[in-house]
Scaffold this active site. Sequence first.
Site, PDB file in Angstrom:
ATOM      1  N   HIS A  12       0.408   6.580  -4.568  1.00 15.38           N
ATOM      2  CA  HIS A  12       0.000   5.202  -4.294  1.00 15.38           C
ATOM      3  C   HIS A  12       0.677   4.690  -3.018  1.00 15.38           C
ATOM      4  O   HIS A  12       0.014   4.143  -2.124  1.00 15.38           O
ATOM      5  CB  HIS A  12       0.382   4.331  -5.507  1.00 15.38           C
ATOM      6  N   GLU A  13       1.988   4.871  -2.927  1.00 10.24           N
ATOM      7  CA  GLU A  13       2.728   4.372  -1.767  1.00 10.24           C
ATOM      8  C   GLU A  13       2.399   5.153  -0.494  1.00 10.24           C
ATOM      9  O   GLU A  13       2.253   4.566   0.581  1.00 10.24           O
ATOM     10  CB  GLU A  13       4.233   4.390  -2.042  1.00 10.24           C
ATOM     11  N   HIS A  16      -0.802   3.888   1.000  1.00 12.71           N
ATOM     12  CA  HIS A  16      -0.616   2.670   1.804  1.00 12.71           C
ATOM     13  C   HIS A  16      -0.142   3.038   3.205  1.00 12.71           C
ATOM     14  O   HIS A  16      -0.677   2.546   4.207  1.00 12.71           O
ATOM     15  CB  HIS A  16       0.438   1.748   1.171  1.00 12.71           C
TER      16      HIS A  16
END
Length: 194
Positions: A12-13, A16
């Site tokens: 997820h990170e 980004h």
Amino acid sequence: MVVVLFFSVIVHEVAHGYVALKNGDSTAKDYGRLTMNPLPHIDLVGTILVPAVLYFSHSGVLFGWAKPVPVNPANFRNYRLGEITVSAAGPLSNLLLAAVFAQLLPWSGGNPGFFHLCKYGVIINLYLMLFNLIPIPPLDGSKIVMPLLPRSLQRLYAQLEPVGFILILLLLYSGLWGVLLRPIFRFFMELLLG
């Protein structure tokens, strides 16, 4: 569950940071955060303490987060597009992971360990996606909505951030989270698992 959660929040990170890079911001790359090596992503509270307490207390819920990747929207070539796409990248990565785990599920055969890994991969990633799409600052959903608002409303909306976590806790502990998102969760479960 812990392994799937840890892997999923890192993806997820990184998503980004990768999309920020594609939008012109190399901050995450410069800080060495575009890596699947878990060490740079560990947040003492979100990655270790909270999941450990929930796991060992047999709470029935497993939750956590990785250290957010640093992003500087001032570097985006197009602020609005950058803010929306970078914010959406994390939840979309969780949807993609849920779909991958759903595709692997039939291959589990008689292996209960692999079956549970894939099952939790679908469930945890769908919950991470839906949770992060809640439009309460500082969650990703708020950063998708905010650039679409008129400037006057953006300022008002941004003022919710200091109380955002209180609102999120109220949503979770009041049961509204389940009432509002359970039908959406079921929709995605049926879509992915048939």
